[in-house]
Design a protein around this motif. Structure first.
Motif, PDB file in Angstrom:
ATOM      1  N   GLN A  29      -9.426  -0.004  -0.355  1.00 55.56           N
ATOM      2  CA  GLN A  29      -9.693  -1.345   0.139  1.00 55.56           C
ATOM      3  C   GLN A  29     -11.163  -1.516   0.515  1.00 55.56           C
ATOM      4  O   GLN A  29     -11.815  -2.457   0.102  1.00 55.56           O
ATOM      5  CB  GLN A  29      -8.808  -1.558   1.367  1.00 55.56           C
ATOM      6  N   ASP A  32      -6.198  -0.573  -4.242  1.00 58.24           N
ATOM      7  CA  ASP A  32      -5.584  -1.174  -3.055  1.00 58.24           C
ATOM      8  C   ASP A  32      -6.507  -2.252  -2.499  1.00 58.24           C
ATOM      9  O   ASP A  32      -7.469  -1.955  -1.815  1.00 58.24           O
ATOM     10  CB  ASP A  32      -5.320  -0.086  -2.005  1.00 58.24           C
ATOM     11  N   GLU A  33      -6.215  -3.482  -2.798  1.00 58.28           N
ATOM     12  CA  GLU A  33      -7.044  -4.617  -2.377  1.00 58.28           C
ATOM     13  C   GLU A  33      -8.528  -4.317  -2.587  1.00 58.28           C
ATOM     14  O   GLU A  33      -9.317  -4.348  -1.642  1.00 58.28           O
ATOM     15  CB  GLU A  33      -6.766  -4.963  -0.916  1.00 58.28           C
ATOM     16  N   SER A  75       0.834  -1.202   0.000  1.00 56.95           N
ATOM     17  CA  SER A  75       0.000   0.000   0.000  1.00 56.95           C
ATOM     18  C   SER A  75       0.863   1.243   0.000  1.00 56.95           C
ATOM     19  O   SER A  75       0.564   2.224  -0.680  1.00 56.95           O
ATOM     20  CB  SER A  75      -0.907   0.017   1.225  1.00 56.95           C
TER      21      SER A  75
END
Ligand code: ADP
Ligand code: MG
Lengths: 459, 264
Positions: free
Chosen positions: B104, B185-186, B56
């Motif tokens: 995320q 990010d995820e 990240s």
């Protein structure tokens, strides 16, 4: 005196019986048996059985003993004294009591008083012994009962916890009952008032002048009770206060939440909250002695006529007082806006100011509105500042430079000093109080609901 | 929407982003050590590695999101189309308009679906007229594969959508600013398998028009969606190459342990 002794004795019994019950339970455990609860639970149970009935008895006793003894004194008095009217009879009983307690008495040579006082002392001594015997007896009975109950299967923990729960419920009931009582008495007196002054005249009347002639030959109006002017006064001053507190409070909240370093915030926030802790009487003389004259003189320089008790002065100072209500709560709700929303906005290329304006403040808006409503209800109910800095005459105006009066100021002036509680003038204070209560209650309920709704959103 | 002249050349794709000796510190703690990485245009580059290894952190360097974190300092150069994004002359606001980001946890603003997508175009003044704005919103929602599901309720709050829909709304929101690069990010870690599959399909579609960098902790996901994969470990870029190569013939023993499930 006797009550101090009784309470001390009960405290001693509490500890002693606790130790006894605990010891008994420990003994059983040492004998190899498993107990349902811990030894301390049995101790507590024993102590409750020994002391609580005695405490209740003490309470009842303390209510009835004086009544009974007074009755006995009266009946022992010579018949012509018994026939006195209440006021004199009470004075006489007081004298007798004082004499019995060894305090100086107005008429120390009156044989009736001397005789009755001697008799009273005797009765009191007897009563004291009876009380102690009663308490001791109850404690012994409690101990006796508990002795047989400290056995392995007895669920002492559950019983003790139920007792604690009852205690807690009783405490909260007292708070609720008090509130209900206050509202009821407000209602009762208000209804009395509305018997004399019609409801619509009070709610919609445009003229407030509560002076009523007490006797037919007195000069003075018949009194008029239109509450609009004084509610307008309250509204005017509260509006001025909010005009100060809302922007200042909100901006400082935004600064604290979004720009300041954690260190700075940890200093600024408590400092702002101190503002809420300053006694209102201090704000009051600040308003009356500093701000009001300053405004008046400043106004004179500019050619504006500003009264020396202007709504502006009271409103400004009140605004400063309620800044922390706005800033502290708003700061909390702004910090509660999730970090992910800020990042989402920054990630789209928004600047800090855009993020605050377009994302954070809208997301926190319900909470901010709640904070403002709480501050408003605080401003409306505020008394000391306006008593010291606002005017006394009801004046239906929206001009902040003029003097106005507020609901709270009127209540204070109506009820201070010697008053008779059956004139419309005095009773009107209760009606005002009731109306004020309803308004602030509505504001508070609304604020709390908004704040709660907002909380649910991110949890 | 395929434009012939920008179609990626499979053999020699252009390089969009170059990271050159990137070191990142949070206060005194170093989170990234000397990372060199180049990201090709119109490809999906996956960043994998055990949690806390700096994926990240690296991703957030690319759009300078670390700027808003107190105590975070970035050294080294990151070139976007040849220009250093950490150069003084670069305006972060414009940079972030070129490099979109998806987080995320889906984080739609507590506004209507329309306003969520229109947020970026509005602050950047992309659309002057209302009709233009509506077109951008429409296009972005279509590209994010969400139009069919929300076309009749654009005025309802974005927070009322399901998790997967919210995440696609966030993708639409990023697309609306017309970025060249999208960082993710995820993006599926908070979603169920079906929603995840939809997003993965979407990523594959988006590759035609955007350069995508995705952080994922799922190796299957990296294998499914990416062309190139970078493996990070303890702040170091351990291995970087085509996804096929990383998953079938890892060169570094740490990479091999990770993809066979021994570290992580
Ligand atoms: N805001 C922050 N402040 C301090 N340390 C951070 C912060 N964010 C991440 N770190 C640290 O940097 C390292 C890398 O974190 P991160 O990039 O989030 O890892 P990953 O995304 O690979 O799980 C971790 O050790 C983490 O503790
Ligand atoms: Mg991460």
């Amino acid at each position: 005196m006797i009550y101090t002794i009784a309470l001390a004795a009960l405290a001693a019994i509490w500890f002693a019986s606790w130790k006894m019950g605990q010891g008994q339970a420990r003994g059983i455990i040492a004998g190899g048996q498993r107990m349902h609860s811990l030894p301390s639970h049995y101790g507590a149970y024993t102590a409750i059985l020994a002391v609580v009935p005695a405490v209740l008895a003490l309470l009842i006793w303390s209510i009835f003993q004086p009544l009974i003894i007074d009755g006995m004194i009266v009946s022992s008095l010579p018949p012509e004294r018994q026939a006195l009217d209440d006021l004199f009879l009470n004075a006489l009983i007081n004298d007798i009591r004082n004499m019995a307690a060894g305090n100086p008495v107005r008429d120390a040579s009156d044989p009736v008083i001397i005789a009755a006082a001697a008799e009273l002392s005797g009765w009191q001594t007897t009563a004291n012994f009876m009380l102690l015997a009663l308490l001791g007896g109850l404690a012994v009975i409690g101990l006796f009962i508990s002795r047989g109950q400290v056995v392995p299967e007895m669920r002492a923990r559950n019983r003790v916890e139920r007792f604690v729960m009852v205690l807690l419920i009783l405490s909260s009931t007292i708070a609720v009952i008090t509130t209900v009582g206050i509202v009821m008495s407000l209602l009762y007196e208000s209804i009395e008032f509305f018997r004399r002054v019609p409801f619509y005249e009070f709610l919609f009347g445009l003229h407030w002048s509560p002076q009523t002639a007490l006797r037919a030959d007195q000069v003075g109006g018949s009194g008029s009770f239109g509450a609009i002017p004084i509610f307008m006064g309250t509204l005017l001053i509260s509006t001025i206060a909010l005009c100060i507190a809302a922007p200042v409070g909100l901006f400082s909240a935004i600064y604290m939440a979004e720009f300041s370093s954690p260190r700075a915030r940890s200093i600024i926030k408590p400092l702002l909250e101190i503002l809420a802790g300053v006694p209102t009487v201090v704000y009051g003389f600040f308003a009356a002695l500093l701000v009001a004259p300053l405004l008046r003189d400043g106004g004179a320089q500019l050619g504006i006529g500003i009264d020396s008790e202007s709504a502006l002065a009271a409103g400004l100072v009140m605004g400063v007082m309620i800044i922390p209500f706005v800033s502290s709560l708003s700061d909390d709700v702004i910090t509660a806006v999730p970090r992910s929303l800020r990042e989402g906005s920054y990630g789209l290329g928004a600047t800090r100011a855009e993020t605050i304006r377009l994302v954070i403040v809208p997301a926190a808006l319900p909470g901010i509105v709640g904070a403002l409503l709480l501050a408003a209800s605080r401003a409306i109910g505020e008394t000391m500042i306006v008593v010291m800095a606002a005017g006394l005459t009801a004046n239906l105006t929206a001009n902040p430079f003029e003097a106005v009066t507020t609901v709270t100021v009127q209540i204070v002036t109506l009820l201070t000093g010697d008053q008779e509680f059956d004139t419309a003038k005095t009773l009107s204070a209760f009606a005002l109080g009731l109306l004020l209560f309803v308004v602030t209650l509505a504001l508070n309920v609304m604020a709390l609901r908004i704040v709660r709704k907002y909380r649910e959103k991110y949890d | 929407m395929v434009m012939a002249d920008t179609l990626p050349d499979e053999k020699t794709p252009r390089t969009a982003i170059v990271a050159d000796g990137v070191n990142v510190h949070y206060g005194t703690k170093q989170a990234l050590f000397d990372v060199d990485l180049d990201i090709k245009q119109h490809q999906v580059t996956a960043l994998i590695g055990p949690s806390g290894c700096g994926k990240s952190t690296f991703l957030r360097c690319i759009n300078r999101m670390n700027d808003v974190i107190d105590g975070c300092s970035v050294e080294g150069r990151i070139l976007l189309d040849g220009d250093d994004i950490y150069d003084r002359s670069v305006d972060v606001v414009q940079l972030r308009a070129r490099i979109g980001m998806v987080f995320q946890k889906p984080n739609p603003f507590p506004k209507s679906i329309f306003d969520n997508v229109a947020y970026g175009p509005r602050i950047h003044g992309i659309a002057e007229k209302k009709a233009d704005l509506e077109e951008i919103v429409h296009d972005s929602l279509v590209r994010a594969g969400l139009w069919g599901e929300v076309s009749d309720r654009l005025n309802e709050p974005g927070t009322g959508l399901s998790g997967g829909q919210q995440q696609r709304l966030c993708i639409a929101r990023a697309i609306a600013v017309r970025p060249d690069v999208i960082l993710m990010d995820e993006p599926c870690s908070a979603l169920d398998p079906i929603a995840t599959a939809r997003i993965e399909e979407l990523i594959d579609d988006l590759r035609e028009n955007y350069t995508i960098v995705i952080v994922t902790h799922s190796m299957q996901q990296a294998a499914r969606v990416s062309q190139r994969t970078a493996f990070f470990h303890l702040g170091n870029l351990v291995e970087f190459g085509s996804t096929d190569a990383i998953f079938t013939a890892p060169k570094d023993p740490r990479t091999e342990s990770y993809i066979t499930g021994r570290i992580g």
